[in-house]
Write a protein that holds these residues in place. Structure first.
Motif, PDB file in Angstrom:
ATOM      1  N   LYS A 235       0.803  -1.017   0.066  1.00  0.00           N
ATOM      2  CA  LYS A 235      -0.069   0.066  -0.125  1.00  0.00           C
ATOM      3  C   LYS A 235       0.770   1.247   0.026  1.00  0.00           C
ATOM      4  O   LYS A 235       0.808   2.220  -0.918  1.00  0.00           O
ATOM      5  N   LYS A 236       1.869   1.126   0.840  1.00  0.00           N
ATOM      6  CA  LYS A 236       2.764   2.309   0.940  1.00  0.00           C
ATOM      7  C   LYS A 236       3.576   2.634  -0.540  1.00  0.00           C
ATOM      8  O   LYS A 236       3.607   3.755  -0.971  1.00  0.00           O
TER       9      LYS A 236
ATOM     10  N   LYS B  15       1.108   4.045  -3.454  1.00  0.00           N
ATOM     11  CA  LYS B  15       0.780   5.400  -3.281  1.00  0.00           C
ATOM     12  C   LYS B  15       1.866   6.287  -3.697  1.00  0.00           C
ATOM     13  O   LYS B  15       1.782   7.417  -3.941  1.00  0.00           O
TER      14      LYS B  15
ATOM     15  N   GLY C 278      -2.251   8.586  -8.621  1.00  0.00           N
ATOM     16  CA  GLY C 278      -2.504   9.568  -7.612  1.00  0.00           C
ATOM     17  C   GLY C 278      -3.127   9.090  -6.446  1.00  0.00           C
ATOM     18  O   GLY C 278      -3.709   7.711  -6.314  1.00  0.00           O
ATOM     19  N   GLU C 279      -3.589   9.933  -5.531  1.00  0.00           N
ATOM     20  CA  GLU C 279      -4.391   9.464  -4.118  1.00  0.00           C
ATOM     21  C   GLU C 279      -5.726   8.895  -4.486  1.00  0.00           C
ATOM     22  O   GLU C 279      -5.843   7.554  -3.857  1.00  0.00           O
ATOM     23  N   LYS C 280      -6.684   9.476  -5.101  1.00  0.00           N
ATOM     24  CA  LYS C 280      -7.860   8.766  -5.758  1.00  0.00           C
ATOM     25  C   LYS C 280      -7.796   7.677  -6.210  1.00  0.00           C
ATOM     26  O   LYS C 280      -8.388   6.345  -5.827  1.00  0.00           O
ATOM     27  N   TYR C 281      -6.916   7.387  -7.341  1.00  0.00           N
ATOM     28  CA  TYR C 281      -6.613   6.090  -7.932  1.00  0.00           C
ATOM     29  C   TYR C 281      -6.243   4.997  -7.122  1.00  0.00           C
ATOM     30  O   TYR C 281      -6.430   3.804  -7.333  1.00  0.00           O
ATOM     31  N   GLY C 282      -5.388   5.414  -6.341  1.00  0.00           N
ATOM     32  CA  GLY C 282      -4.603   4.547  -5.553  1.00  0.00           C
ATOM     33  C   GLY C 282      -5.537   4.060  -4.518  1.00  0.00           C
ATOM     34  O   GLY C 282      -5.528   2.749  -4.464  1.00  0.00           O
ATOM     35  N   GLU C 283      -6.561   4.685  -3.907  1.00  0.00           N
ATOM     36  CA  GLU C 283      -7.671   4.163  -3.127  1.00  0.00           C
ATOM     37  C   GLU C 283      -8.523   3.096  -3.907  1.00  0.00           C
ATOM     38  O   GLU C 283      -8.978   2.087  -3.425  1.00  0.00           O
TER      39      GLU C 283
ATOM     40  N   LYS D 266      -3.008  11.718   7.901  1.00  0.00           N
ATOM     41  CA  LYS D 266      -2.977  12.477   6.587  1.00  0.00           C
ATOM     42  C   LYS D 266      -4.247  13.127   6.012  1.00  0.00           C
ATOM     43  O   LYS D 266      -4.917  12.179   5.715  1.00  0.00           O
TER      44      LYS D 266
ATOM     45  N   LYS E 282      -7.009  14.269   3.870  1.00  0.00           N
ATOM     46  CA  LYS E 282      -7.195  14.217   2.401  1.00  0.00           C
ATOM     47  C   LYS E 282      -7.203  15.451   1.486  1.00  0.00           C
ATOM     48  O   LYS E 282      -8.034  16.441   2.015  1.00  0.00           O
TER      49      LYS E 282
END
Length: 464
Positions: A116-117, A120, A126-131, A167, A169
């Motif tokens: 996961k680390k 990202k 990006g943040e959203k796509y990684g989620e 962190k 968002k």
């Protein structure tokens, strides 16, 4: 009871799984590599306890490789074609390359946290796509538990999911959607894309429709033809006959002008098709009188099936709208210039096929088209609590959860208040502008549009 056997310097423990082989004999599972006989025996006792309490996962079952499980898993999902395509892409690009050669039962929580680390930190994630990728992986692991390939998911849930440092968002910085900025966008669109562009911008700003819904808006679903022209062609809408009968009593030129959002344009395997709106949010949107007049003006200027045509007169959904339309309209562009080319060995000065004047940049430079939809909700919210939440959310194509959504209903008066507030905003803008509405345009506007704008100014002056 488990039994232990030595093989060289190591010992192995075996235990019954509670299942039978095809020949009728008991099935055994085992684990080797122990150096202490008591430790091996106790391990076997623990596995037998798992079997008795229905929490045992066979090492044979858990040995299925992730690449094999991922090959068939997407076929079990009941999702839309775009979501299906996205899920398969995330599996192919990120999940299988990392976990493909790992057994389903061997993925550990610590390995998941490390991945996961790393995921990202990738520059193209990006943040959203990684989620979204992590969500798909979590679904995979949950289904592996249901398929008895694992005893539990390695993806933490609930409070354990929030482990690590906090962190915040990131949120996109927005500015207030001012009507004068929307008008400049519309004038730029008229310069770049003619009357279709001018009406497109105002339609999105005053209805909050999603872009794909605007691309697929057909004449038969638009004012002034709808609801009388409703083809009732959506066979998945089971109550369409009853809904249409109510629409005839509620909407129309002499009642409340409206647009029916019934379809959106999307591609499936490269082919452009009509699909129900996102979240199946079929809905009716009342429009302010000034937009109703613009729609009448536009539809009287062409006979296309679709309200908004491309520059070449074809389907708008076939264009890369964000790049080829929205960016010049929002960002501005220099005036067209002659350019040189070589043709049949001769150097030529060529005039562009569509010479355009300089288009000024707007406050939406570098911003998304979707912000017009966000701004529409701002305009409704600004009405001082006049509008009910159910009316606002229904207009945006959202469902209100819980008891509030179950008991509430959008009434005619609610819709009329929305229509009147949008019309009042337009009239106030015309009155307060202090300039003629066509002056900020880089070109001389189409005669029909110019006459309409002049009439708006005259009407506002007479009213004041």
């Amino acid at each position: 009871m488990p039994y232990v056997e030595w093989r060289g310097s190591k010992c192995r423990v075996r235990w019954k799984t509670g299942k039978l082989l095809p020949n009728g004999k008991p099935e055994y599972d085992s684990r080797s590599g122990f150096t202490d006989e008591d430790e091996a025996y106790n391990y076997g006792l623990d596995r037998e306890s798992d079997i008795r309490n229905d929490r045992y996962i066979s090492r044979r079952d858990g040995a299925i490789l992730m690449r094999d499980y991922c090959r068939t898993w997407p076929d079990t999902l009941d999702v839309g074609h775009l979501r299906d395509k996205a899920i398969r892409s995330m599996i192919r690009l990120y999940i299988v390359p990392r976990w493909g050669e790992t057994a389903v039962g061997d993925i550990k929580p610590s390995a998941y946290r490390a991945w996961k680390k790393q995921l990202k930190a990738l520059p193209n994630v990006g943040e959203k796509y990684g989620e979204e990728i992590l969500t798909v992986f979590s679904m995979l692991m949950d289904d592996a538990v249901d398929d008895e390939l694992r005893s539990s998911s390695p993806v933490p849930k609930g409070k354990r999911q929030r482990r690590g440092r906090y962190k915040k968002k990131p949120r996109e910085r927005k500015r207030e959607m001012r009507i004068e900025d929307v008008h400049q966008l519309a004038l730029n669109a008229a310069t770049f894309w003619s009357l279709d562009g001018f009406v497109f911008v105002w339609t999105m700003a005053t209805t909050g429709m999603r872009p794909a819904e605007l691309y697929a808006l057909r004449r038969v679903y638009s004012h002034p033809h709808w609801p009388a022209s409703d083809p009732l062609d959506d066979l998945e809408e089971e109550d369409r006959e009853e809904r249409h009968a109510e629409d005839l009593e509620r909407y129309g030129t002499e009642l409340m002008p409206a647009i029916r959002v019934q379809w959106q344009h999307q591609r499936e395997k490269g082919e452009l098709k009509l699909f129900p709106p996102k979240y199946e949010s079929r809905r009716t949107l009342v429009v302010p009188p000034f937009l109703a007049e613009l729609l009448e003006l536009l539809l009287s200027s062409h006979d296309s099936e679709y309200v908004f045509r491309s520059i070449a007169g074809g389907l708008l959904a076939n264009a890369n709208f964000s790049y080829h339309y929205w960016r010049p309209i929002a960002d501005g562009r220099p005036a067209s210039e002659e350019f040189e080319r070589t043709r049949l060995g001769q150097r030529q000065l060529v005039v562009p096929r569509r010479p355009l004047p300089e288009i000024p940049e707007t406050v939406y430079k570098g911003k998304r088209l979707y912000l017009l939809r966000h701004g529409h909700k701002e305009w409704i919210d600004e009405s001082g609590g006049t509008h009910s939440r159910i009316a606002i959310e229904s207009r945006m194509g959202h469902e209100v959860a819980g008891v509030e959504g179950l008991y509430s209903n959008v009434t005619r008066e609610m819709e009329k208040r929305i229509m009147d507030s949008l019309q009042s905003r337009w009239l106030q803008f015309v009155t307060d502008s202090g300039v003629r509405l066509w002056e900020p345009s880089p070109i001389s506007l189409p005669p029909a549009l110019l006459d309409w704008l002049k009439l708006q100014v005259k009407t506002a002056k007479d009213a004041s």
